[in-house]
Design a protein around this motif. Structure first.
Motif, mmCIF file in Angstrom:
data_model
loop_
_atom_site.group_PDB
_atom_site.id
_atom_site.type_symbol
_atom_site.label_atom_id
_atom_site.label_comp_id
_atom_site.label_asym_id
_atom_site.label_seq_id
_atom_site.Cartn_x
_atom_site.Cartn_y
_atom_site.Cartn_z
ATOM 1 N N MET A 94 0.816 -1.215 0.000
ATOM 2 C CA MET A 94 0.000 0.000 0.000
ATOM 3 C C MET A 94 0.855 1.274 0.000
ATOM 4 O O MET A 94 0.385 2.348 -0.363
ATOM 5 C CB MET A 94 -0.910 0.003 1.234
ATOM 6 N N LYS A 95 2.128 1.167 0.351
ATOM 7 C CA LYS A 95 2.906 2.377 0.619
ATOM 8 C C LYS A 95 3.083 3.264 -0.611
ATOM 9 O O LYS A 95 2.998 4.489 -0.505
ATOM 10 C CB LYS A 95 4.262 2.027 1.233
ATOM 11 N N ASP A 96 3.306 2.677 -1.793
ATOM 12 C CA ASP A 96 3.478 3.499 -2.991
ATOM 13 C C ASP A 96 2.148 4.087 -3.460
ATOM 14 O O ASP A 96 2.127 5.146 -4.093
ATOM 15 C CB ASP A 96 4.102 2.672 -4.118
ATOM 16 N N ILE A 97 1.061 3.411 -3.158
ATOM 17 C CA ILE A 97 -0.256 3.891 -3.586
ATOM 18 C C ILE A 97 -0.645 5.160 -2.836
ATOM 19 O O ILE A 97 -1.239 6.077 -3.407
ATOM 20 C CB ILE A 97 -1.312 2.783 -3.394
ATOM 21 N N VAL A 98 -0.285 5.238 -1.548
ATOM 22 C CA VAL A 98 -0.643 6.436 -0.768
ATOM 23 C C VAL A 98 0.555 7.338 -0.509
ATOM 24 O O VAL A 98 0.398 8.445 0.003
ATOM 25 C CB VAL A 98 -1.322 6.060 0.562
ATOM 26 N N GLY A 99 1.742 6.881 -0.847
ATOM 27 C CA GLY A 99 2.929 7.722 -0.646
ATOM 28 C C GLY A 99 3.282 7.877 0.814
ATOM 29 O O GLY A 99 3.337 8.988 1.339
ATOM 30 N N ALA A 100 3.517 6.768 1.480
ATOM 31 C CA ALA A 100 3.829 6.793 2.910
ATOM 32 C C ALA A 100 4.698 5.596 3.242
ATOM 33 O O ALA A 100 4.836 4.662 2.453
ATOM 34 C CB ALA A 100 2.540 6.756 3.733
ATOM 35 N N SER A 101 5.287 5.610 4.441
ATOM 36 C CA SER A 101 6.053 4.458 4.898
ATOM 37 C C SER A 101 5.111 3.450 5.541
ATOM 38 O O SER A 101 3.979 3.784 5.920
ATOM 39 C CB SER A 101 7.111 4.890 5.914
#
Length: 461
Positions: A120-127
């Motif tokens: 999910m991290k690349d989809i929302v731009g978070a760690s």
């Protein structure tokens, strides 16, 4: 498929039409666009409903074995074919091992959510540490607001957009009432200008500047469910935080639809569902984000055992060791069958990449817009008057894949005629029909067929 940022969708369509020596609205253009689409094979990863299986279909108007034109991804995404496999893996493990399934396999049940959160991290731009997969969207919104909405005599408002999704509206009302505050005074709703459907960024920023000292929380949708407007998340976040507000977003219609960079934008908190563009199935497990800057300062108001550090969770000594950040907000063990369906979809996103999907989406929705405008121009040339209006902003920076259409005749009539012909979309009050060509499984030929059906319905009114 690489689209130059200088080549707008309409320009690309016109260029291809010139190369093919045909009209921009001809089917040949759609077929060329599909041929050039490097993501077209991802359609094969999904089950596409057939005409014969849809309840409203008039079989005299369609070929019953054809694929339906499914433009409802903004409401419920299609089923990835691997969902059944992953569900059967866990059901088989349960049947054969019972409780041992908590600790073994590629999705041990005790950490089922954690086993896929990296996707999910690349989809929302978070760690990964800033993301939790849990609950349903509105449950997560309540949990987040309990911690971020801390009203004081001077700072007691929540700012939101007019006609926010009803569940968000209800959640905010109840959070205000829970604090014993007056909803009329604490619920600050910003409306579009008279005669307009879309909120102007300058009006949002102006209210934040003028009233920010009394606003505790700004809560906007990322993409508005009705108009399809993509709000300027970084600009709203920067303006709100400059006035001392916490800034959060409901990303139900943004996640998996547009590029998000929640960490870099400094967003304080966010939540989202996963059954729309993330294709996890009705009632799929939702997500939440809390920026790492709040990891040691913002704590959950309601705590359960899955917010306890895993290393000592099963000592059962009732001495809470709270996980810092959003993972401390987890209350119960993850529903593994819901994890399975989301897992199947997120793997497809990882293969395709959200950047490539967004590039295709801009072209796909731009093609839809261009064909509708060509139809409107024809109607005007024939002095027959306009029959369809696009409510959604035309600027690609201000929308995702959804277009909301309004009509000069009752939308119910148009909607029912489209349904009979195998178009799956939906209608929303007061006068919109929402259509969303999704880049993972919709084609340019889908768009072409849809516009042909739509114009035939409007022309025979």
């Amino acid at each position: 498929m690489e689209t130059s940022p200088l080549e707008l969708p309409a320009d690309r369509v016109q260029r291809i039409a010139a190369e093919l020596q045909c009209h921009p609205g001809d089917e040949q253009v759609a077929l060329r666009l599909d041929k050039e689409d490097e993501l077209r094979h991802f359609r094969e990863h999904f089950y596409i409903p057939k005409m014969k299986d849809l309840p409203p279909i008039d079989l005299s108007l369609v070929n019953k074995d054809d694929d339906a034109i499914y433009f409802l991804g903004h409401s419920l995404g299609l089923q990835p074919k691997m969902v059944k496999t992953y569900l059967e893996e866990e059901l088989d493990k349960w049947a054969k091992m019972g409780g041992y399934g908590h600790d073994v396999g590629k999705r041990p049940w005790i950490i089922g959510d954690e086993s896929i959160v990296g996707l999910m991290k690349d989809i929302v731009g978070a760690s990964e540490k800033e993301i939790a997969l849990m609950n349903a969207l509105t449950v997560n919104l309540h949990l987040l607001l309990l911690s971020f909405f801390k009203p004081t005599p001077k700072r007691y408002k929540i700012l939101l957009e007019a006609k926010a999704f009803c569940s968000d509206h209800y959640a905010i009302e109840s959070q205000i009432q829970l604090r014993g505050l007056d909803v009329e005074k604490s619920m600050r709703i910003i409306k579009p200008r008279e005669g307009e459907e879309i909120l102007r960024l300058e009006d949002i920023l102006d209210i934040i500047e003028k009233e920010g000292d009394s606003i505790a929380v700004i809560l906007f949708s990322g993409v508005h469910f009705y108009t399809g407007q993509l709000f300027n998340i970084p600009a709203i976040t920067k303006a709100g935080q400059a006035k001392g507000c916490f800034v959060g977003f409901d990303l139900a219609h943004a996640v998996g639809n547009v590029e998000l960079h929640l960490h870099d934008w400094g967003v304080d908190f966010a939540c989202w569902c996963s059954y729309k563009y993330l294709n996890s199935g009705a009632g799929g497990i939702a997500g939440a984000f809390i920026h790492e800057k709040h990891a040691n300062t913002v704590k959950p108001a309601l705590v359960g055992w899955f917010g306890h550090e895993l290393s000592t969770r099963f000592q059962m000594d009732n001495k809470l060791q709270l996980i810092p950040g959003v993972n401390g907000f987890r209350i119960s063990n993850p529903p593994i069958l819901l994890v399975c369906s989301l897992h199947a979809s997120l793997e497809i996103f990882e293969q395709a990449s959200i950047k490539a999907l967004r590039r295709k989406s801009i072209l796909l929705t731009g093609y839809l817009e261009h064909l509708i405008k060509l139809y409107c121009h024809r109607r005007e040339a024939e002095r027959r008057g306009p029959t369809v209006t696009i409510i959604t902003p035309s600027r690609i920076e201000e929308r995702g894949c959804q277009l909301t259409l309004a009509f000069s005749r009752p939308k119910k009539d148009v909607f029912e005629e489209l349904e009979k012909r195998g178009v799956v979309c939906d209608k929303r009050e007061p006068h919109g029909i929402r259509v969303a060509p999704v880049p993972l499984y919709n084609s340019f030929h889908d768009v072409h067929k849809f516009v042909n059906l739509l114009t035939s319905v409007l022309d025979t009114a």
